[in-house]
Structure formats: structure tokens, C-alpha cells
Design a protein around this motif. Structure first.
Motif, PDB file in Angstrom:
ATOM      1  N   GLY A 115     108.739  12.352  50.468  1.00  0.00           N
ATOM      2  CA  GLY A 115     107.809  12.595  51.564  1.00  0.00           C
ATOM      3  C   GLY A 115     106.382  12.434  51.075  1.00  0.00           C
ATOM      4  O   GLY A 115     105.560  13.332  51.241  1.00  0.00           O
ATOM      5  N   GLU A 131     112.996  13.937  57.718  1.00  0.00           N
ATOM      6  CA  GLU A 131     113.531  15.050  56.927  1.00  0.00           C
ATOM      7  C   GLU A 131     114.403  15.955  57.804  1.00  0.00           C
ATOM      8  O   GLU A 131     115.455  16.437  57.362  1.00  0.00           O
ATOM      9  CB  GLU A 131     112.393  15.853  56.305  1.00  0.00           C
ATOM     10  CG  GLU A 131     111.492  15.077  55.350  1.00  0.00           C
ATOM     11  CD  GLU A 131     112.128  14.766  54.012  1.00  0.00           C
ATOM     12  OE1 GLU A 131     113.195  15.326  53.706  1.00  0.00           O
ATOM     13  OE2 GLU A 131     111.545  13.955  53.263  1.00  0.00           O
ATOM     14  N   ILE A 145     119.420  18.768  51.073  1.00  0.00           N
ATOM     15  CA  ILE A 145     118.317  17.810  51.077  1.00  0.00           C
ATOM     16  C   ILE A 145     117.130  18.426  50.348  1.00  0.00           C
ATOM     17  O   ILE A 145     116.714  19.546  50.652  1.00  0.00           O
ATOM     18  CB  ILE A 145     117.900  17.417  52.503  1.00  0.00           C
ATOM     19  CG1 ILE A 145     119.041  16.686  53.210  1.00  0.00           C
ATOM     20  CG2 ILE A 145     116.639  16.532  52.474  1.00  0.00           C
ATOM     21  CD1 ILE A 145     119.426  15.350  52.590  1.00  0.00           C
ATOM     22  N   MET A 147     113.096  17.422  48.873  1.00  0.00           N
ATOM     23  CA  MET A 147     111.981  16.548  49.220  1.00  0.00           C
ATOM     24  C   MET A 147     110.955  16.568  48.097  1.00  0.00           C
ATOM     25  O   MET A 147     110.565  17.636  47.623  1.00  0.00           O
ATOM     26  CB  MET A 147     111.351  17.058  50.522  1.00  0.00           C
ATOM     27  CG  MET A 147     110.104  16.341  50.969  1.00  0.00           C
ATOM     28  SD  MET A 147     109.443  17.177  52.436  1.00  0.00           S
ATOM     29  CE  MET A 147     108.038  16.143  52.793  1.00  0.00           C
ATOM     30  N   THR A 149     107.074  15.545  47.239  1.00  0.00           N
ATOM     31  CA  THR A 149     105.905  15.254  48.037  1.00  0.00           C
ATOM     32  C   THR A 149     104.627  15.498  47.249  1.00  0.00           C
ATOM     33  O   THR A 149     104.658  15.877  46.077  1.00  0.00           O
ATOM     34  CB  THR A 149     105.929  16.081  49.335  1.00  0.00           C
ATOM     35  OG1 THR A 149     104.867  15.682  50.179  1.00  0.00           O
ATOM     36  CG2 THR A 149     105.835  17.566  49.037  1.00  0.00           C
ATOM     37  N   VAL A 167     115.295  22.240  54.226  1.00  0.00           N
ATOM     38  CA  VAL A 167     114.911  21.284  53.187  1.00  0.00           C
ATOM     39  C   VAL A 167     114.130  22.043  52.125  1.00  0.00           C
ATOM     40  O   VAL A 167     113.225  22.818  52.450  1.00  0.00           O
ATOM     41  CB  VAL A 167     114.048  20.146  53.769  1.00  0.00           C
ATOM     42  CG1 VAL A 167     113.526  19.231  52.656  1.00  0.00           C
ATOM     43  CG2 VAL A 167     114.838  19.339  54.796  1.00  0.00           C
TER      44      VAL A 167
END
Length: 280
Positions: A115, A131, A145, A147, A149, A167
Motif C-alpha cells: 500500500g 485491501e 492479509i 500491508m 506502506t 489487515v
């Protein structure tokens, strides 16, 4: 007994596949975060049973735990920042779904969806939707999941809480220093272990102007200015236990220019991690 385990990214080594797993084990790592073997550019190889068996057999042979799949190609394509209704957005959704299915079939618990670079309101909406969609698909397959970023603390909290905690983060301790979004240790303490699935760790030295950029060469852990040791202290303070993953690049010329072997370089990072986290 320490709750820390040390793994490496598949792309940390000169080639992907069984040899990457072998080299990781020779260096002393016990886990590996897989890439996506080319993703949409190669018709999603990780959904092919023969490819799955290749990885699973190598993991068993070399004693490596396959801990996650990073949608590496998707991250470089940047399609997660496109509208879900666009051709790129449709490829993004397909990439996410195929990655989750592959993880489920291979018994791998986590899929990482980048992300990064949400520098407009539209991109932020698109990433949020992707997402959210990933979390819904993952729920059906029993997969997590995570992420990665480049957001500030406030943006992290708003984004993750907006997804209802479905997430969590692949928290890269290098990213806050490179993107100027804060001190990694401060972010780690503020976010807490509940929002973090696992950590990426790597280090850089500054360029000639004193800055860290995407072009700044990655160096061995503890040899840069991206606050490796401060991050270790924060990780320990929040009570985290689990995977610490090196995202170094042990084959790059700035590390191998003196004739060093990638496995020997990786072994030095394992030793640094063990000493820093007190697992020697």
C-alpha cells in the motif's frame, strides 16, 4: 525462550526457487517470505501444483518455513493504486485472489499486499478498497492479509482501524526513515503489536547529501543510519514475538564488490539479528 524467528525475502538472493531456500538455510535463516514467481506476468505460477510442490519439497528438504507470500510483482506494477473498475484494477484483484488461493493451498498463513505511494486522495481510496477486498477474500480461505506502506502514524491508525483490524502490517523499519514519515521506533511503540503481523528489516547509509532514498544502497544490518538498534529495542518493548525478516539484497554490487559471497553476507546479518534480539 525467545519468541523471535529470523527469515529472509526470496528476492534477497541471486535467484528464486529452491536455491534461494537452500542459500537462506546455509546462512542460518529458518523462514522465507516468497515472492509471487512473476504473478500476472507469468500466469500466476504459485497456483500451479507442480510449482507448489517444488517450493514445498525444497522447504522440507532445507528446513525452511514458508511464512508468507509477498505479491512482489503486483507491488512493482502499482496496480493496487488504480480504480478497481480499470483494467489494472482488475488485474490487481485477480493477483490478490490468486495469491490468497496459492497461500491456502500451500499452507502459508499470510499474503502481503503493498500500500505504498498513496499520494492522492483517489489512490488512497483505491488502495483502501483493494485491501478491504483482499481481507474479504482471505477470510474465505483462512489466510491473513498484511500491508506494507509508507504512511505516518496518524494515517496508519486511520487506515488500519478503518479496515476493522482485518489487515495488519508488514512493518518495514527502513521505510519511515526513507519516506520521512517518522522515527521507526516511535511508530512501532505507538502502533503496538496488535497491528503488526511481522517486520521487514534492512539498513542504508546516507547519500552524499545525507539523505536516504530508494536509490541509496542497502547495507548489512547495523551498518546504516536507519536506526536498526532503536527499532530492535522498540520491537522488544511492545512484547512482539514472531518473524523478523531481512529484506537485504545480498547479491548487489555494493555488497559483493570485494568478492564476498551472498551466503556469507546473509550469515553476517543472521548473526547480527541473533545478537541484537538476544537469541544467540
Amino acid at each position: 525462550m525467545s519468541g523471535f524467528k529470523f527469515g529472509a525475502c526470496e528476492w534477497s538472493f541471486p535467484c528464486w526457487g529452491a536455491l534461494a531456500l537452500k542459500m537462506a538455510r546455509e546462512a542460518g535463516f529458518t523462514g522465507m517470505q516468497l515472492g509471487d514467481a512473476g504473478g500476472s506476468l507469468h500466469a500466476y505460477p504459485l497456483t500451479d501444483r507442480r510449482v507448489q510442490e517444488h517450493y514445498l519439497e525444497a522447504a522440507s528438504k532445507y528446513g525452511i518455513e514458508l511464512l508468507s507470500i509477498h505479491l512482489y510483482t503486483l507491488g512493482h506494477q502499482g496496480y493496487v493504486r488504480h480504480s478497481p473498475d480499470s483494467p489494472e484494477g482488475r488485474i490487481c484483484r485477480e493477483s490478490i485472489e490468486k495469491g490468497i488461493i496459492a497461500a491456502h493451498q500451500m499452507g502459508i498463513p499470510t499474503v502481503i499486499v503493498d500500500g505504498m505511494r498513496m499520494n492522492t486522495a483517489a489512490k488512497r481510496r483505491h488502495v483502501f478498497e483493494m485491501e478491504r477486498c483482499a481481507a474479504e477474500i482471505a477470510d474465505a480461505y483462512g489466510v491473513n492479509i498484511a500491508m506494507e506502506t509508507d504512511m505516518t502514524l496518524e494515517e496508519h491508525v486511520a487506515f488500519l482501524d478503518g479496515l476493522g483490524g482485518r489487515v495488519t502490517l508488514c512493518f518495514d523499519t527502513h521505510n519511515p526513515m526513507m519516506y520521512g514519515t517518522g522515527k521507526p521506533a516511535d511508530l512501532i511503540r505507538a502502533l503496538g503489536k496488535e497491528r503488526i503481523d511481522h517486520f521487514h528489516m534492512k539498513e542504508s547509509r546516507p547519500n552524499e547529501d545525507g539523505y536516504i532514498t530508494v536509490e541509496t544502497p542497502i547495507v548489512l544490518l547495523g551498518q546504516g543510519i536507519t536506526e536498526f538498534r532503536e527499532s530492535v529495542e522498540a520491537i522488544q518493548e511492545i512484547g512482539y514475538s514472531g518473524w523478523i525478516i531481512s529484506e537485504n539484497f545480498y547479491y548487489r554490487p555494493n555488497l559483493t564488490c570485494g568478492g564476498e559471497d551472498p551466503v556469507d553476507l546473509a550469515r553476517r546479518d543472521v548473526e547480527t539479528l541473533q545478537a541484537a534480539f538476544g537469541t544467540e
